[in-house]
Design a protein around this motif. Structure first.
Motif, PDB file in Angstrom:
ATOM      1  N   GLU A 114       0.837  -1.202   0.000  1.00  0.00           N
ATOM      2  CA  GLU A 114       0.000   0.000   0.000  1.00  0.00           C
ATOM      3  C   GLU A 114       0.872   1.252   0.000  1.00  0.00           C
ATOM      4  O   GLU A 114       1.891   1.297   0.689  1.00  0.00           O
ATOM      5  CB  GLU A 114      -0.898  -0.008   1.234  1.00  0.00           C
ATOM      6  CG  GLU A 114      -1.845   1.172   1.345  1.00  0.00           C
ATOM      7  CD  GLU A 114      -2.735   1.059   2.562  1.00  0.00           C
ATOM      8  OE1 GLU A 114      -2.803   2.029   3.349  1.00  0.00           O
ATOM      9  OE2 GLU A 114      -3.365  -0.013   2.731  1.00  0.00           O
ATOM     10  N   PRO A 115       0.484   2.296  -0.781  1.00  0.00           N
ATOM     11  CA  PRO A 115       1.283   3.531  -0.781  1.00  0.00           C
ATOM     12  C   PRO A 115       1.319   4.175   0.604  1.00  0.00           C
ATOM     13  O   PRO A 115       0.392   4.020   1.406  1.00  0.00           O
ATOM     14  CB  PRO A 115       0.538   4.429  -1.785  1.00  0.00           C
ATOM     15  CG  PRO A 115      -0.326   3.506  -2.576  1.00  0.00           C
ATOM     16  CD  PRO A 115      -0.647   2.353  -1.695  1.00  0.00           C
ATOM     17  N   GLU A 116       2.380   4.901   0.848  1.00  0.00           N
ATOM     18  CA  GLU A 116       2.487   5.639   2.108  1.00  0.00           C
ATOM     19  C   GLU A 116       1.463   6.779   2.124  1.00  0.00           C
ATOM     20  O   GLU A 116       1.173   7.381   1.087  1.00  0.00           O
ATOM     21  CB  GLU A 116       3.892   6.218   2.270  1.00  0.00           C
ATOM     22  CG  GLU A 116       4.975   5.160   2.464  1.00  0.00           C
ATOM     23  CD  GLU A 116       4.869   4.472   3.820  1.00  0.00           C
ATOM     24  OE1 GLU A 116       4.341   5.099   4.755  1.00  0.00           O
ATOM     25  OE2 GLU A 116       5.312   3.313   3.920  1.00  0.00           O
ATOM     26  N   LEU A 117       0.923   7.045   3.308  1.00  0.00           N
ATOM     27  CA  LEU A 117      -0.025   8.147   3.467  1.00  0.00           C
ATOM     28  C   LEU A 117       0.606   9.191   4.372  1.00  0.00           C
ATOM     29  O   LEU A 117       0.579   9.072   5.596  1.00  0.00           O
ATOM     30  CB  LEU A 117      -1.338   7.643   4.071  1.00  0.00           C
ATOM     31  CG  LEU A 117      -2.439   8.691   4.243  1.00  0.00           C
ATOM     32  CD1 LEU A 117      -2.819   9.292   2.900  1.00  0.00           C
ATOM     33  CD2 LEU A 117      -3.662   8.081   4.921  1.00  0.00           C
ATOM     34  N   PRO A 118       1.205  10.242   3.786  1.00  0.00           N
ATOM     35  CA  PRO A 118       1.828  11.282   4.627  1.00  0.00           C
ATOM     36  C   PRO A 118       0.777  11.995   5.471  1.00  0.00           C
ATOM     37  O   PRO A 118      -0.289  12.367   4.969  1.00  0.00           O
ATOM     38  CB  PRO A 118       2.443  12.241   3.592  1.00  0.00           C
ATOM     39  CG  PRO A 118       2.506  11.466   2.318  1.00  0.00           C
ATOM     40  CD  PRO A 118       1.363  10.514   2.358  1.00  0.00           C
ATOM     41  N   VAL A 119       1.073  12.169   6.742  1.00  0.00           N
ATOM     42  CA  VAL A 119       0.124  12.825   7.646  1.00  0.00           C
ATOM     43  C   VAL A 119       0.831  13.944   8.400  1.00  0.00           C
ATOM     44  O   VAL A 119       2.056  13.952   8.535  1.00  0.00           O
ATOM     45  CB  VAL A 119      -0.487  11.827   8.646  1.00  0.00           C
ATOM     46  CG1 VAL A 119      -1.290  10.767   7.932  1.00  0.00           C
ATOM     47  CG2 VAL A 119       0.580  11.193   9.523  1.00  0.00           C
ATOM     48  N   ALA A 120       0.036  14.885   8.864  1.00  0.00           N
ATOM     49  CA  ALA A 120       0.537  15.990   9.685  1.00  0.00           C
ATOM     50  C   ALA A 120      -0.180  15.941  11.022  1.00  0.00           C
ATOM     51  O   ALA A 120      -1.411  15.824  11.070  1.00  0.00           O
ATOM     52  CB  ALA A 120       0.286  17.327   8.986  1.00  0.00           C
ATOM     53  N   GLY A 121       0.561  16.010  12.099  1.00  0.00           N
ATOM     54  CA  GLY A 121      -0.031  15.922  13.421  1.00  0.00           C
ATOM     55  C   GLY A 121      -0.523  17.276  13.923  1.00  0.00           C
ATOM     56  O   GLY A 121       0.127  18.294  13.744  1.00  0.00           O
ATOM     57  N   HIS A 122      -1.695  17.276  14.545  1.00  0.00           N
ATOM     58  CA  HIS A 122      -2.265  18.474  15.150  1.00  0.00           C
ATOM     59  C   HIS A 122      -2.863  18.084  16.496  1.00  0.00           C
ATOM     60  O   HIS A 122      -3.177  16.908  16.735  1.00  0.00           O
ATOM     61  CB  HIS A 122      -3.363  19.074  14.272  1.00  0.00           C
ATOM     62  CG  HIS A 122      -2.968  19.315  12.853  1.00  0.00           C
ATOM     63  ND1 HIS A 122      -2.222  20.390  12.456  1.00  0.00           N
ATOM     64  CD2 HIS A 122      -3.215  18.596  11.722  1.00  0.00           C
ATOM     65  CE1 HIS A 122      -2.028  20.346  11.149  1.00  0.00           C
ATOM     66  NE2 HIS A 122      -2.622  19.256  10.678  1.00  0.00           N
ATOM     67  N   GLU A 123      -3.008  19.052  17.327  1.00  0.00           N
ATOM     68  CA  GLU A 123      -3.749  18.811  18.561  1.00  0.00           C
ATOM     69  C   GLU A 123      -5.220  18.598  18.222  1.00  0.00           C
ATOM     70  O   GLU A 123      -5.798  19.367  17.451  1.00  0.00           O
ATOM     71  CB  GLU A 123      -3.607  20.004  19.510  1.00  0.00           C
ATOM     72  CG  GLU A 123      -2.242  20.121  20.165  1.00  0.00           C
ATOM     73  CD  GLU A 123      -1.962  18.951  21.111  1.00  0.00           C
ATOM     74  OE1 GLU A 123      -2.930  18.438  21.715  1.00  0.00           O
ATOM     75  OE2 GLU A 123      -0.795  18.556  21.230  1.00  0.00           O
TER      76      GLU A 123
END
Length: 743
Positions: free
Chosen positions: A218-227
């Motif tokens: 499966e392709p990587e899913l870039p994520v950004a962390g937030h509160e």
């Protein structure tokens, strides 16, 4: 290698394996199959197999196509051959295929249902017809143009169109790459304009592998962390803006309901008019209209000239708290069996699809919507996707055959609509939305209420006669401000504009000058500018000097000069005004029309009630009765079968297999099931089997008319019922035949 049929393989499967199959492919269990042969026949049909393939990911489908490349639909193949063609271990994917009975057999004799070739197309993995003699061909002597042509066809599909295919020539006389490759036997001529690359050459040009490594994982899913709190607050702001826009749309359509198109739906002109009034684009206006109708707040009036009119539910919705209003809209969006994103696109007849029309109806839209949100719910709280296309790629890899031609577009529409509605923010799912997906409306309501800013009870009155609301106002204050001011710009901070016309409107609604002064004095956090006080007093001094009542209507005024001025104006003739007393005029025209005409002519009349007080004659807005409709929720996956249901189906299946495998003696048939001259013979046979505790083969038709076979040991026969030693009951009138089982 042993050749085992699918029916034999299913017959030898354990109960757990059969339960897994029936759970993965629900359609196979309805109605319960009478035996393994029937189950295998169903599992091999095109419709059922196509549904089973929709749930498979790209790697599993690649393994299935590799099996077809190895011709596993016509002969058994070993797993080592599949691994060599694939370049990686196919066993995890093979287990998924076996679980769904798309493939079966041991690792040394794998097979797939023949119909998969029909479903996946004639060129599995983009490879052409097999020509075994080309397996060891040397391609080093080819020219650059010839190799480029073969490389292009090797990427798939292996079919190419060329006029040169019609020319049959020798290698020496060939002039083009196609002619030279045909002369060498490296291309196959399908017809006069089509050539095909053989399978062996395609594999060779791909390095001996059916598919690239990108298909394995499966392709990587870039994520950004937030509160999570940051996501919730951002979404709450978008939700509040969406609620405000929908409220404005309902107000607009209350006063000016748009017509329903003859073919159904909302016209382009009316949609753009609403978008202009709300200061949004056409896409947002379409979403607002679709959700208003989907939530039951707007409906077709179904009159001789049908219009889109707010329903009686609108008033209760407007009176609710913002979080409650959001819950209703979010739930309506989740369950909306339509795709608003299709609006404006052209259908098969090349006609644009209108909002609110049947063209936008897609029963599986709720399932697709929940599938997208479920992918976001897999991320940690507060984590959001960096790009829409990243999530599109992941979902496409997980189920490439699900969603049809709109698969990727529907994902983009879902994410855009979720952000507009406040279901997501910063690419992440909110706390309230996670609860709503889990059908926990209480938690969703409290989460959204906690994230929304607290309503405030003050405004900032400016010297230029603007009023700034630095946040959401309480419903009472918002209603009072809207009465005396017009919205100039909306958003997280709303700016209102006070003019002579808006003050007169407030006075027409029954407000007094003292009440307006008190409103701004008590709710303005800044000093009330003197210009506003002067404006209110000036308008109030002139307002209501001319008063009207119903005669159909009348006008009265203590100033006879003013009445004379009215009679001298062309408006008097237009509304048939006549004097009946020095201070009274009457008209046969309704009062509201007379007052509108006088105001247009420059006068400032006020409506008067029986007690002399000012009346508000503004229309409250049209309403039509809300039509309750059953909401049919379409889940991303149907609810799983219970263990009891699976056990019943498997028991039914096993009984049919036992009956089919046992030898039976002389059969007693009952035409139509029960009755007739054979009843006595049947009773005698069953009674004998009960006394001797012997097994009996019976043909049985259940209450749904489904025929099956059973092996039972009668415990008691009487009262029209055969009761077996397993405490199963069979009505005698449903038994079509019976025979003792031979040893």
């Amino acid at each position: 290698m042993p050749a085992t049929s699918l029916a034999d393989w299913l017959r030898s499967a354990s109960d757990d394996e059969l339960a897994a199959l029936l759970q993965a492919r629900r359609d196979l269990a309805t109605p319960p199959p009478s035996d393994s042969t029937v189950l295998a026949t169903r599992a091999g049909t095109a419709g059922s197999t196509a549904r089973a393939l929709e749930a498979l990911d790209t790697f599993t489908l690649t393994v299935l196509e590799t099996l077809l490349v190895a011709d596993a639909d016509t002969e058994a193949v070993p797993v080592d051959r599949i691994e060599a063609l694939l370049g990686t271990d196919p066993r995890p994917a093979l287990e998924r295929l076996r679980t769904r009975a798309v493939a079966w057999g041991a690792d040394d004799a794998l097979r797939v249902v023949p119909v998969t070739r029909e479903i996946l197309g004639p060129f599995p993995a983009g490879l052409g017809t097999s020509v075994p003699s080309l397996a060891e061909v040397d391609l080093d002597g080819l020219g650059e143009d010839e190799r480029a042509l073969l490389t292009a066809l090797a990427a798939g599909p292996p079919i190419g169109r060329s006029r040169d295919a019609a020319v049959e020539t020798t290698l020496d006389a060939a002039e083009t790459p196609v002619q030279r490759l045909l002369a060498r036997g490296l291309l196959l001529r399908r017809d006069g304009g089509t050539v095909e690359l053989p399978r062996e050459l395609g594999l060779a040009l791909r390095g001996g592998r059916v598919a690239p490594e990108s298909a394995w994982r499966e392709p990587e899913l870039p994520v950004a962390g937030h509160e999570p709190s940051t996501v919730d607050r951002a979404a709450a702001g978008e939700a509040a803006e969406f609620l405000r826009q929908l409220e404005s749309l309902l107000t607009l359509w209350s006063e000016q309901p748009p017509p329903v198109l003859k073919a159904g739906g909302l016209g382009v002109r009316e949609l753009r008019k609403a978008a202009k009034e709300l200061e949004v684009d056409d896409v947002r206006a379409c979403l607002l209209a679709e959700l208003a109708a989907g939530a039951g707040l707007v409906a077709d009036s179904q009159t001789t000239t049908p219009e889109w009119v707010p329903t009686t539910l609108t008033d209760s919705w407007l009176a609710s708290e913002p979080a409650q209003r959001w819950i209703l809209l979010a739930q309506a969006w989740l369950d909306l069996p339509r795709l608003p994103g299709l609006a404006g696109r052209r259908d098969a007849r090349d006609k644009p699809m209108a909002p609110l029309s049947e063209d936008l109806k897609r029963p599986l839209a709720p399932a697709g919507r929940r599938r997208v949100l479920a992918a976001l719910a897999e991320l940690p709280p507060g984590a959001g996707v960096r790009g829409v296309d990243d999530l599109v790629a992941v979902l496409a890899w997980r189920a490439p055959r699900r969603g049809g031609r709109l698969r990727d577009e529907a994902v983009r529409w879902t994410l855009a609509e979720a952000a507009a509605l406040g279901v997501t923010a910063l690419g992440a799912l909110t706390t309230a939305s996670r609860a709503l997906l889990g059908d926990d409306r209480t938690t969703a309501l409290s989460s959204m209420a906690g994230a929304m800013p607290e309503p405030i009870e003050h405004v900032l009155v400016q010297a230029d006669l603007t009023v700034v609301a630095p946040g959401p106002l309480t419903p009472e204050l918002a209603a009072a401000i809207k009465t005396v001011a017009d919205i100039e710009s909306a958003g997280h901070a709303t700016v209102y504009r006070i003019t002579e016309a808006t003050v007169r409107r407030a006075l027409d609604a029954g407000r007094t000058a003292d009440e307006l002064h008190e409103l701004f004095r008590t709710h303005s956090a800044t000093p009330v500018p003197q210009s506003l006080s002067y404006l209110i007093d000036d308008v109030a001094r002139r307002h209501g000097r001319l008063r009207g009542g119903a005669a159909a209507s009348f006008l009265r005024c203590d100033d006879e000069v003013l009445l004379a001025e009215v009679l001298g104006n062309p408006v008097a003739a237009e509304y048939e005004l006549r004097k009946i007393a020095p201070t009274v005029l009457v008209s046969p025209v309704p009062l509201a029309e007379v007052l509108d005409g006088l105001r247009a002519a420059g006068f400032t009349p006020a409506a008067e009630g029986p007690d002399g007080r000012v009346l508000d004659l503004r229309p409250a807005g049209r309403r039509v009765p809300a039509r309750p409709k059953a909401v049919r929720r379409v889940l991303a996956e149907p609810p799983p079968a219970t263990p009891e249901q699976l056990a019943h189906v498997i028991a039914h299946l096993r009984a049919g297999d036992r009956a089919a495998s046992r030898r039976r003696g002389t059969e007693v048939r009952l035409p139509g099931g029960g009755g007739g001259s054979d009843t006595a013979a049947t009773m005698a046979l069953l009674a004998r089997a009960s006394r001797e505790q012997r097994e009996v083969w019976i043909g049985f038709v259940d209450a749904h008319g489904i025929a099956s076979q059973r092996i039972v040991t009668p415990a008691h026969v009487g009262g029209g019922i055969l009761r077996s030693t397993e405490d199963e009951h069979y009505p005698l009138h449903r038994i079509t035949s019976a025979a003792l089982v031979e040893d």
